[in-house]
Design a protein around this motif. Structure first.
Motif, PDB file in Angstrom:
ATOM      1  N   GLY A 189       3.956 -70.177  -4.939  1.00 21.17           N
ATOM      2  CA  GLY A 189       3.257 -69.003  -5.462  1.00 21.17           C
ATOM      3  C   GLY A 189       3.923 -68.457  -6.700  1.00 21.17           C
ATOM      4  N   HIS A 190       5.257 -68.391  -6.693  1.00 19.54           N
ATOM      5  CA  HIS A 190       6.007 -67.917  -7.855  1.00 19.54           C
ATOM      6  C   HIS A 190       5.787 -68.838  -9.053  1.00 19.54           C
ATOM      7  CE1 HIS A 190       7.557 -64.886  -5.416  1.00 19.54           C
ATOM      8  NE2 HIS A 190       8.763 -65.358  -5.130  1.00 19.54           N
ATOM      9  N   LEU A 191       5.753 -70.141  -8.791  1.00 25.32           N
ATOM     10  CA  LEU A 191       5.547 -71.112  -9.868  1.00 25.32           C
ATOM     11  C   LEU A 191       4.164 -70.947 -10.490  1.00 25.32           C
ATOM     12  CD1 LEU A 191       6.500 -73.530 -11.508  1.00 25.32           C
ATOM     13  CD2 LEU A 191       5.653 -75.032  -9.681  1.00 25.32           C
ATOM     14  N   ARG A 192       3.140 -70.746  -9.634  1.00 27.81           N
ATOM     15  CA  ARG A 192       1.781 -70.549 -10.155  1.00 27.81           C
ATOM     16  C   ARG A 192       1.691 -69.273 -10.984  1.00 27.81           C
ATOM     17  NH1 ARG A 192       0.131 -72.559  -5.002  1.00 27.81           N
ATOM     18  NH2 ARG A 192      -0.081 -70.433  -4.209  1.00 27.81           N
TER      19      ARG A 192
ATOM     20  N   PHE B 228       4.159 -67.893 -12.661  1.00 24.48           N
ATOM     21  CA  PHE B 228       4.879 -68.171 -13.901  1.00 24.48           C
ATOM     22  C   PHE B 228       3.992 -68.936 -14.882  1.00 24.48           C
ATOM     23  CE2 PHE B 228       7.391 -71.177 -16.400  1.00 24.48           C
ATOM     24  CZ  PHE B 228       8.282 -70.335 -17.034  1.00 24.48           C
ATOM     25  N   VAL B 229       3.331 -69.986 -14.386  1.00 29.17           N
ATOM     26  CA  VAL B 229       2.456 -70.805 -15.239  1.00 29.17           C
ATOM     27  C   VAL B 229       1.268 -69.991 -15.729  1.00 29.17           C
ATOM     28  CG1 VAL B 229       0.947 -72.823 -15.291  1.00 29.17           C
ATOM     29  CG2 VAL B 229       3.161 -72.965 -14.150  1.00 29.17           C
ATOM     30  N   SER B 230       0.697 -69.168 -14.864  1.00 29.70           N
ATOM     31  CA  SER B 230      -0.458 -68.342 -15.256  1.00 29.70           C
ATOM     32  C   SER B 230      -0.074 -67.347 -16.342  1.00 29.70           C
ATOM     33  CB  SER B 230      -1.000 -67.595 -14.028  1.00 29.70           C
ATOM     34  OG  SER B 230      -1.483 -68.504 -13.056  1.00 29.70           O
ATOM     35  N   ALA B 231       1.103 -66.720 -16.197  1.00 28.35           N
ATOM     36  CA  ALA B 231       1.575 -65.776 -17.220  1.00 28.35           C
ATOM     37  C   ALA B 231       1.790 -66.497 -18.541  1.00 28.35           C
ATOM     38  CB  ALA B 231       2.863 -65.114 -16.753  1.00 28.35           C
ATOM     39  N   PHE B 232       2.338 -67.706 -18.470  1.00 26.51           N
ATOM     40  CA  PHE B 232       2.570 -68.511 -19.674  1.00 26.51           C
ATOM     41  C   PHE B 232       1.251 -68.833 -20.372  1.00 26.51           C
ATOM     42  CE2 PHE B 232       2.571 -72.841 -21.415  1.00 26.51           C
ATOM     43  CZ  PHE B 232       3.501 -72.710 -22.438  1.00 26.51           C
ATOM     44  N   LEU B 233       0.250 -69.318 -19.606  1.00 27.13           N
ATOM     45  CA  LEU B 233      -1.026 -69.719 -20.190  1.00 27.13           C
ATOM     46  C   LEU B 233      -1.796 -68.520 -20.745  1.00 27.13           C
ATOM     47  CD1 LEU B 233      -2.191 -72.375 -17.560  1.00 27.13           C
ATOM     48  CD2 LEU B 233      -1.213 -72.784 -19.828  1.00 27.13           C
ATOM     49  N   LEU B 234      -1.714 -67.387 -20.039  1.00 27.61           N
ATOM     50  CA  LEU B 234      -2.408 -66.189 -20.508  1.00 27.61           C
ATOM     51  C   LEU B 234      -1.832 -65.709 -21.840  1.00 27.61           C
ATOM     52  CD1 LEU B 234      -4.433 -63.889 -20.022  1.00 27.61           C
ATOM     53  CD2 LEU B 234      -2.631 -62.688 -18.760  1.00 27.61           C
ATOM     54  N   GLN B 235      -0.518 -65.675 -21.936  1.00 28.70           N
ATOM     55  CA  GLN B 235       0.117 -65.230 -23.179  1.00 28.70           C
ATOM     56  C   GLN B 235      -0.105 -66.233 -24.298  1.00 28.70           C
ATOM     57  OE1 GLN B 235       1.440 -62.251 -23.328  1.00 28.70           O
ATOM     58  NE2 GLN B 235       1.967 -62.393 -25.508  1.00 28.70           N
ATOM     59  N   LEU B 236      -0.197 -67.509 -23.946  1.00 27.11           N
ATOM     60  CA  LEU B 236      -0.425 -68.553 -24.949  1.00 27.11           C
ATOM     61  C   LEU B 236      -1.771 -68.349 -25.642  1.00 27.11           C
ATOM     62  CD1 LEU B 236       1.432 -70.935 -25.721  1.00 27.11           C
ATOM     63  CD2 LEU B 236      -0.078 -72.418 -24.390  1.00 27.11           C
TER      64      LEU B 236
ATOM     65  N   LEU C 134       7.523 -62.177 -16.834  1.00 28.88           N
ATOM     66  CA  LEU C 134       7.818 -61.934 -18.247  1.00 28.88           C
ATOM     67  C   LEU C 134       8.513 -63.130 -18.896  1.00 28.88           C
ATOM     68  CD1 LEU C 134       7.005 -59.359 -19.726  1.00 28.88           C
ATOM     69  CD2 LEU C 134       7.086 -59.056 -17.261  1.00 28.88           C
ATOM     70  N   ALA C 135       9.233 -63.936 -18.108  1.00 29.94           N
ATOM     71  CA  ALA C 135       9.829 -65.159 -18.651  1.00 29.94           C
ATOM     72  C   ALA C 135       8.745 -66.125 -19.090  1.00 29.94           C
ATOM     73  CB  ALA C 135      10.731 -65.801 -17.605  1.00 29.94           C
ATOM     74  N   GLY C 136       7.695 -66.251 -18.303  1.00 29.17           N
ATOM     75  CA  GLY C 136       6.574 -67.114 -18.680  1.00 29.17           C
ATOM     76  C   GLY C 136       5.932 -66.664 -19.974  1.00 29.17           C
ATOM     77  N   LYS C 137       5.770 -65.342 -20.112  1.00 29.56           N
ATOM     78  CA  LYS C 137       5.194 -64.809 -21.349  1.00 29.56           C
ATOM     79  C   LYS C 137       6.123 -65.037 -22.539  1.00 29.56           C
ATOM     80  CE  LYS C 137       2.121 -61.268 -19.514  1.00 29.56           C
ATOM     81  NZ  LYS C 137       1.623 -59.893 -19.694  1.00 29.56           N
TER      82      LYS C 137
END
Length: 259
Positions: free
Chosen positions: A2-5, A7-15, A98-101
């Motif tokens: 769940g944490h990994l998902r 993280f990835v979602s935050a990364f993709l959204l900010q991208l 926030l790390a993902g972002k």
């Protein structure tokens, strides 16, 4: 998982945000004038080491100029858009989201750094040489990580400082001096050099230039790697602690969003 998902979602959204055409144009042209000026100065000096410093230093300088503001305001934007509370009550730690972002924010800065490097070479009319490609690649990667660790600390700091106007302008200006992107830290006055040595970037740049020019043995470069990693870990712990401070303040107040 769940944490990994998350993280990835935050990364993709900010991208999706940072690759907006308007954002990309600003990122691409932002560092071109400064890179052109520094390239001209380095060429006029006639010193190969200075040219090497400027050639690769502008890559990290672009990351600092383009990345630190976006990384810094990412958390404050959560606050004023009133989404920070929802992030806090989720099971995923705030620091992970926030790390993902933050990682997503750096991607356009990579392009900006590459363009700044090309500008310096065009102004100089020649291509900088690299003595050891493998050592150089590792050194540059570690240098990027060092800048990221530093900029990541400023994300909670901006919130704790109340988002005061001019705060990041001051930080960025001092950072340009103390990070020693385009000159050795030893060229600074003694007091400023002592302050610069508390940052990972001066050590990282020494490793990058040594790997490119072949002027120092592998032991010298590896020692700089270890120092950058060590200082980066310290900054990572400081950033994590600051995030915890924000979480405690938010939970105590009940709400920390825009009025």
């Amino acid at each position: 998982m769940g944490h990994l998902r998350a993280f990835v979602s935050a990364f993709l959204l900010q991208l999706r945000v940072v690759f907006h055409p308007d954002e990309m144009i600003n990122t691409i042209v932002n560092n071109v004038p400064l890179a052109a000026m520094l390239g001209w100065i380095a060429t006029r000096s006639g010193d190969p080491e200075k040219f090497t410093y400027v050639s690769f230093g502008v890559i990290l300088l672009a990351l600092w100029n383009s990345g630190i503001f976006r990384v810094g305001v990412a958390l404050d934007a959560e606050r004023w858009e009133q989404t920070l509370e929802f992030t806090i009550i989720s099971r995923t730690p705030l620091v992970l989201v926030l790390a993902g972002k933050s990682i997503a924010v750096v991607f356009p800065a990579l392009l900006s750094g590459t363009i700044a490097f090309v500008v310096v070479q065009l102004v100089a009319g020649r291509l900088v040489s690299i003595d050891n490609g493998a050592l150089f690649a590792v050194s540059l990667g570690i240098a990027y990580a060092g800048v990221m660790f530093t900029s990541f600390v400023f994300m909670p700091v901006l919130v704790l400082a109340g988002g005061r106007a001019g705060f990041f302008g001051t930080v960025a200006a001092f950072g340009l001096v103390l990070n020693a992107f385009v000159y050795p830290a030893a060229a600074l006055p003694q007091a400023l050099e002592a302050m610069a040595r508390l940052l990972p970037t001066p050590w990282a740049m020494e490793a990058v230039v040594a790997a490119a020019t072949g002027s120092e043995p592998i032991a010298f470069i590896a020692t700089r790697w270890l120092i950058v990693i060590g200082v980066g870990v310290v900054y990572g712990f400081v950033g994590y602690w600051l995030f915890k401070v924000i979480e405690r303040r938010l939970r105590f107040a009940g709400q920390w969003g825009a009025a």
